[in-house]
Scaffold this motif. Structure first.
Motif, short mmCIF file in Angstrom:
data_model
loop_
_atom_site.label_atom_id
_atom_site.label_comp_id
_atom_site.label_asym_id
_atom_site.label_seq_id
_atom_site.Cartn_x
_atom_site.Cartn_y
_atom_site.Cartn_z
N GLN A 255 0.83 -1.20 0.00
CA GLN A 255 0.00 0.00 0.00
C GLN A 255 0.86 1.25 0.00
N GLU A 256 1.94 1.24 0.80
CA GLU A 256 2.84 2.40 0.84
C GLU A 256 3.50 2.64 -0.51
N ILE A 257 3.91 1.57 -1.19
CA ILE A 257 4.53 1.70 -2.52
C ILE A 257 3.53 2.28 -3.51
N GLN A 258 2.29 1.79 -3.47
CA GLN A 258 1.27 2.29 -4.38
C GLN A 258 0.97 3.77 -4.11
N GLU A 259 0.94 4.14 -2.84
CA GLU A 259 0.70 5.54 -2.51
C GLU A 259 1.84 6.44 -3.00
N ARG A 260 3.09 5.98 -2.85
CA ARG A 260 4.23 6.76 -3.35
C ARG A 260 4.20 6.89 -4.86
N ASP A 261 3.83 5.79 -5.54
CA ASP A 261 3.73 5.84 -7.00
C ASP A 261 2.64 6.81 -7.45
N THR A 262 1.54 6.81 -6.71
CA THR A 262 0.45 7.72 -7.06
C THR A 262 0.87 9.17 -6.87
N GLY A 268 4.41 14.31 -11.41
CA GLY A 268 4.85 14.30 -12.81
C GLY A 268 3.84 14.96 -13.72
N ASN A 269 2.57 14.71 -13.47
CA ASN A 269 1.53 15.35 -14.27
C ASN A 269 1.50 16.85 -14.05
N ASP A 270 1.74 17.27 -12.80
CA ASP A 270 1.77 18.71 -12.50
C ASP A 270 2.92 19.39 -13.23
N LYS A 271 4.10 18.72 -13.26
CA LYS A 271 5.25 19.30 -13.96
C LYS A 271 5.00 19.42 -15.46
N GLU A 272 4.38 18.38 -16.03
CA GLU A 272 4.08 18.43 -17.46
C GLU A 272 3.11 19.55 -17.78
N SER A 273 2.13 19.72 -16.93
CA SER A 273 1.15 20.79 -17.16
C SER A 273 1.80 22.17 -17.01
#
Length: 280
Positions: A255-262, A268-273
């Motif tokens: 769960q912690e890994i999935q949260e970090r990936d999210t 990453g999406n914020d940087k692209e925008s």
């Protein structure tokens, strides 16, 4: 004269009868005397039985059980009561002193003001260690903490629950709460779902209900046995069990890994925008 003779004969007959009665009485007394003395002779036998009862094996077993409890439950100083003549000794630093006579061990204890604790009774000779009072206290605390960290678990209980696949949602929610409570108490739950008589019912409805129940307990429960047909295909059965400590840890890490990936993906999406916004 005839009357006088008859009177004398009568008196003699009475006297003879009395003497016979006395003789017969004495004979009865002599015959019955040994029988009356029998209880007196058997009295020592009765006292022997009482004496044997006081040394019954049941009492000895109880006393032995009590002594075993006292000896086996505490990490304690043996003192001068060393049952073996030769023992294997370690000093307070854990150094091997080899086999020693108990008299020499007692002298060493008194000289260095140390205590003696049994380490292993199954070896030949038995292993003992010299320790200070502080060391014994620390070892007791360590064993106590180990007992708290690894409590003795009893046998796993299995609860059973049976209902129809036509069950309403409110009833299913109620049964799901019962299952959650049992799982939290470390019980297994065997669930049997009987197929309903509804013709339009999906073939996978029973399995869907199983998965729906399991999804209400993420990180808590899993299948001990997956859904399978029983009763000649007229019902489905599965067993749910609590997760082990290792499984709980693995689930939390996932769960912690999935949260970090999210979170990283969102950044990453914020940087692209931001880059696209700057270009335009």
């Amino acid at each position: 004269m005839a009357a006088l003779s008859l009177k004398r004969l009568t008196l003699q007959a009475v006297k003879s009868e009395k003497s016979c009665i006395r003789c017969f009485g004495k004979h009865i007394v002599q015959k019955t005397a040994p029988a009356q003395s029998t209880p007196i002779a058997s009295a020592p036998r009765f006292s022997f039985l009482v004496h044997a009862k006081t040394f019954s094996t049941a009492e000895d077993t109880q006393n032995e059980g009590k002594s075993k409890k006292k000896n086996g439950t505490a990490f304690s100083n043996t003192g001068r009561k060393i049952s073996q003549r030769i023992i294997h000794v370690f000093d307070e630093k854990g150094n091997d002193l080899g086999n020693m006579h108990r008299a020499d061990v007692i002298k060493l204890m008194e000289k260095q003001e140390l205590r003696l604790v049994q380490r292993n009774a199954s070896t030949e000779p038995a292993e003992y260690q010299l320790m200070t009072g502080v060391q014994i206290h620390q070892e007791r605390l360590r064993l106590r903490e180990m007992g708290k960290a690894n409590p003795k678990t009893g046998p796993t209980l299995t609860k059973e629950l049976t209902f129809s696949s036509n069950i309403g949602q409110n009833d299913l929610d109620t049964k799901t709460k019962h299952i959650q409570q049992w799982i939290k108490k470390q019980h297994q739950v065997r669930i049997t779902i009987k197929k309903g008589k509804n013709v339009d019912e999906s073939e996978n409805k029973g399995e869907d209900i199983f998965h729906q129940i399991l999804q209400t307990m993420p990180g808590i429960a899993t299948f001990s046995s997956k859904p399978q047909a029983v009763q000649g295909g007229k019902a489905l059965m599965c067993v749910l069990r609590p997760l082990s400590k290792k499984e709980e840890k693995a689930y939390k890490e996932t769960q912690e890994i999935q949260e970090r990936d999210t979170v990283n993906k969102d950044h990453g999406n914020d940087k692209e925008s931001d880059i696209l916004h700057q270009q335009f």
